[in-house]
Enzyme design. Structure first.
Site, PDB file in Angstrom:
ATOM      1  N   HIS A 134      19.761   3.207   0.085  1.00 24.46           N
ATOM      2  CA  HIS A 134      18.895   2.646  -0.953  1.00 24.46           C
ATOM      3  C   HIS A 134      19.189   3.265  -2.319  1.00 24.46           C
ATOM      4  O   HIS A 134      19.149   2.583  -3.337  1.00 24.46           O
ATOM      5  CB  HIS A 134      17.429   2.897  -0.582  1.00 24.46           C
ATOM      6  CG  HIS A 134      16.455   2.498  -1.655  1.00 24.46           C
ATOM      7  ND1 HIS A 134      15.907   1.237  -1.723  1.00 24.46           N
ATOM      8  CD2 HIS A 134      15.941   3.186  -2.704  1.00 24.46           C
ATOM      9  CE1 HIS A 134      15.102   1.174  -2.755  1.00 24.46           C
ATOM     10  NE2 HIS A 134      15.091   2.345  -3.374  1.00 24.46           N
ATOM     11  N   HIS A 180      20.112   2.951  -8.033  1.00 24.08           N
ATOM     12  CA  HIS A 180      19.912   2.410  -6.686  1.00 24.08           C
ATOM     13  C   HIS A 180      21.059   1.466  -6.368  1.00 24.08           C
ATOM     14  O   HIS A 180      21.141   0.365  -6.921  1.00 24.08           O
ATOM     15  CB  HIS A 180      18.572   1.678  -6.600  1.00 24.08           C
ATOM     16  CG  HIS A 180      17.404   2.568  -6.914  1.00 24.08           C
ATOM     17  ND1 HIS A 180      16.985   2.801  -8.214  1.00 24.08           N
ATOM     18  CD2 HIS A 180      16.578   3.279  -6.114  1.00 24.08           C
ATOM     19  CE1 HIS A 180      15.948   3.626  -8.189  1.00 24.08           C
ATOM     20  NE2 HIS A 180      15.686   3.931  -6.935  1.00 24.08           N
ATOM     21  N   HIS A 224     -20.065  -3.132 -11.242  1.00 23.87           N
ATOM     22  CA  HIS A 224     -19.653  -4.218 -12.119  1.00 23.87           C
ATOM     23  C   HIS A 224     -19.803  -3.867 -13.598  1.00 23.87           C
ATOM     24  O   HIS A 224     -19.400  -4.656 -14.448  1.00 23.87           O
ATOM     25  CB  HIS A 224     -20.476  -5.475 -11.822  1.00 23.87           C
ATOM     26  CG  HIS A 224     -20.080  -6.178 -10.563  1.00 23.87           C
ATOM     27  ND1 HIS A 224     -19.947  -5.538  -9.352  1.00 23.87           N
ATOM     28  CD2 HIS A 224     -19.784  -7.488 -10.331  1.00 23.87           C
ATOM     29  CE1 HIS A 224     -19.597  -6.422  -8.432  1.00 23.87           C
ATOM     30  NE2 HIS A 224     -19.491  -7.602  -8.999  1.00 23.87           N
ATOM     31  N   GLU A 270      -7.382 -11.432  -9.190  1.00 21.84           N
ATOM     32  CA  GLU A 270      -7.131 -10.909 -10.532  1.00 21.84           C
ATOM     33  C   GLU A 270      -5.704 -10.387 -10.689  1.00 21.84           C
ATOM     34  O   GLU A 270      -5.082 -10.576 -11.744  1.00 21.84           O
ATOM     35  CB  GLU A 270      -8.123  -9.789 -10.874  1.00 21.84           C
ATOM     36  CG  GLU A 270      -9.545 -10.239 -11.078  1.00 21.84           C
ATOM     37  CD  GLU A 270     -10.361 -10.295  -9.794  1.00 21.84           C
ATOM     38  OE1 GLU A 270     -11.571 -10.557  -9.871  1.00 21.84           O
ATOM     39  OE2 GLU A 270      -9.782 -10.073  -8.703  1.00 21.84           O
TER      40      GLU A 270
END
Length: 671
Positions: free
Chosen positions: A265, A35, A476, A414
């Site tokens: 890119h 890149h 859960h 998280e």
């Protein structure tokens, strides 16, 4: 963009920055892969940062008080490889640049921590670098409070692109940084309006400057190709009271035919276009050649950092001998000398006064003994402090006014929590652990994988580890998450059965230097299964004989965690019928697999039938049931083959057939 005008305004700077562009074009062309556009577009910003602001010494790349430079946009790896080569880092030679992305080279497609001195973190999965940086900055703040500014006083700089900012983890990270006013964190945004698919506007309308400001950041702007303007913005950002984002307006693949397009890119390998770009730059010489005066200037920057490092060493030497030794220990990642004694004391007390205890609560008891000894631990929870039991009374809260605190309220983040823990571990001087529910390893998973890839001793405290969490239901209840964690290379998964095993597993997790650990802990109370004290850490071998057959051994029951007590009850029933039964507790499959064959054969000999019991899916268990001298027709599994349900945990174990009766029936059917 008029290249001639840029060259004319700042001729010396232009040639120095163009060394990055030219090396990038040559390396990507040689590899026919890579890149190019970002390193070309951000070369000016990087040149100003390294020459006027960054505190570094190539001859001491792990110097604890260096500034940290993080290339979050890791696909643009030739930017950092060029910088490391030009400034004189020993690892990155010209041959390494020439072998970019090739077998055996350290110049991988994306920068990899541990492979190259000067690469602070493995980047490539977008959003991870900027999120790691929050952990770096938190560690710096915490250690400055603990050791004083004469020992820890530095900045964390990040180059990030649109991809980093679009990934959701970045919002969690910048929210944390803004809330905690991490003023030594500076993000340089490569604002070039281009992604792989085309213009950013194809997929996004976010006002990034307003987004950062709304998250508590100070926001600055600059012309990313004007060295004076870049310097002004970085200087202002360093003086700001909060974390700073600088929107650097740049042109991707500047000076190339692909400038300002999505083609810019990727790999710019057309020979004619490459030469045309170099001609426009006024860049002389053949491929991979850097003029001697340009290379000498870059190397002088590295030499300048040597004085700052030497001054720091003088300041460090003013600390007492004991403090210097402690500083060296925590940055080496070595456990405290008193850790073993603290663990043994917990084990002895547990055997003397056995109690029914959830292993999450057992973990809290262990940490209460460990945290005063391991003063480098840094704890937290993703808004589940009372459930994860990760906070002990001695830690204190990490906050704007209490940087010395060792407990972090991460909020419901998280992703960001796990990524920041990686940053803390990478920074050094702290040993992070934090908790959430085991089911939400799904949210932390990208960072957990990178913990393993980088070899970081981060500890993930994952409570509510099975259907045993009960009424919260299948969303859960983790049934596949143990298997997912165990499938990850270089990861230790611990599922302890009682307080004694919890203590042993914590000792093992906190003694690691190159491996992350997952502690899977129960919500429900469990009976104590270790009834005799030993100073030996039996969990260190991964599996061991917990209860032996009284007669001829015909059955081996293997279990982990909350199912060990089920295995013991099944053994009692089988023994009552004259069927000799051994129970093996297996708190860590990985550690058992690492033992020599003689030990594994002693624990799992050929002959007896085998039944494994675990409230999760079977995947991963067949090595111990069918391999290791076992065979099909003499092995079975008691566990889950579906998602769970919402009900009290006792009912769930009965309905899903995870019972002593089921284990007995399966064992007898195999005899």
């Amino acid at each position: 963009m008029e290249i001639a005008a840029l060259r004319a305004r700042h001729p010396d700077h232009w040639m120095r920055a163009t060394a990055i562009r030219a090396l990038t074009l040559d390396a990507v062309a040689a590899a026919n892969s890579g890149h190019s556009g970002m390193p070309m577009g951000m070369a000016d910003v990087a040149t100003v940062l390294f020459s006027k602001h960054l505190k570094f010494d190539p001859k001491a790349p792990r110097w604890p008080d260096r500034d940290r430079f993080i290339l979050s946009a890791g696909h643009g790896s030739m930017l950092i490889y060029s910088l490391l080569y030009l400034t004189g880092y020993q690892d990155v030679t010209l041959d390494q640049i020439k072998n970019f992305r090739q077998w055996g080279s350290i110049t991988a497609g994306h920068p990899e921590y541990g492979h190259v001195a000067g690469v602070e973190t493995t980047t490539g999965p977008l959003g991870q670098g900027i999120s790691n940086a929050v952990g770096f900055a938190m560690a710096e703040e915490h250690l400055r409070a603990r050791w004083g500014a004469k020992v820890q006083d530095h900045y964390t700089y990040v180059i990030a692109g649109d991809g980093c900012l679009m990934e959701g983890v970045s919002q969690e990270a910048i929210g944390i940084a803004g809330r905690h006013k991490l003023s030594r964190l500076i993000v340089l945004w490569d604002n070039n309006d281009i992604t792989i698919d085309g213009k950013v506007s194809l997929s996004d309308v976010t006002d990034q400057k307003a987004r950062f400001a709304a998250s508590g950041w100070d926001v600055f702007e600059c012309d990313g190709h004007d060295p004076d303007d870049i310097d002004r913005a970085i200087t202002a950002a360093k003086a700001s009271a909060g974390p700073a984002m600088i929107a650097c307006k740049t042109h991707i693949a500047i000076g190339h035919a692909a400038q300002d397009t999505s083609k810019g890119h990727g790999a710019l390998t057309d020979k004619a276009q490459l030469q045309a770009a170099k001609d426009a730059y006024g860049w002389p010489g053949a491929a991979f050649e850097v003029p001697k005066d340009v290379k000498a200037w870059w190397e002088s920057l590295g030499a300048k950092g040597a004085k700052a490092r030497a001054d720091w060493e003088i300041r460090l030497a003013t600390l007492s001998t004991a403090k210097q030794a402690e500083f060296a220990r925590i940055f080496a990642g070595e456990p405290a000398p008193k850790l073993g004694a603290a663990i043994r004391a917990v084990k002895k007390a547990a055997v003397e006064a056995p109690a029914k205890l959830a292993t999450r609560s057992a973990s809290e008891k262990v940490l209460a003994a460990v945290n005063p000894v391991m003063t480098e631990t840094f704890a937290g929870s993703a808004d589940l402090t009372g459930s994860n039991n990760t906070k002990t009374s001695d830690l204190g809260m990490f906050d704007v006014s209490s940087r010395g605190g060792r407990y972090m309220y991460w909020g419901i983040r998280e992703h960001g929590m796990a990524a920041a823990m990686n940053g803390m571990a990478l920074h050094g001087g702290v040993r992070p652990y934090s908790g959430t529910f085991m089911a939400f390893t799904d949210y932390a998973r990208p960072s957990m994988r990178l913990s393993a890839l980088m070899g970081l001793p981060v500890v993930y405290v994952m409570t509510h580890d099975s259907i045993g969490l009960g009424e919260d239901g299948p969303t859960h209840q983790p049934v596949e998450h143990l298997a997912i964690s165990r499938a990850t290379p270089n990861t230790l998964v611990f599922r302890p059965a009682d307080l004694v095993e919890v203590a042993e597993c914590w000792e093992l997790a906190l003694s690691q230097t190159g491996t992350p650990s997952v502690l899977a802990l129960s919500r429900q109370n469990l009976a104590a299964v270790r009834t005799a004290h030993t100073n030996q850490n039996l969990s260190a071998k991964g599996a061991y004989v917990l209860a032996e057959a009284t007669g001829k051994r015909r059955v081996i029951l293997i279990a982990t965690g909350s199912e060990v007590e089920i295995a013991l009850k099944a053994r009692e029933a089988l023994e009552a019928e004259g069927i000799g039964t051994r129970v093996v507790s297996m708190p860590s499959m990985e550690l058992f697999a690492a033992q020599d064959e003689a030990y594994r054969k002693k624990v799992l000999p050929a002959g007896p039938v085998r039944v494994a019991i675990e409230a999760g899916v079977r995947q991963g268990w067949d090595r111990w049931l069918l391999g290791e001298r076992g065979r099909d027709g003499k092995a079975d599994f008691v566990g889950m083959s579906s998602f769970g349900a919402s009900a009290p945990y006792e009912r769930l174990y009965k309905e899903f057939g995870i019972t002593a009766e089921a284990a007995v029936a399966k064992a007898k059917a195999l005899l």
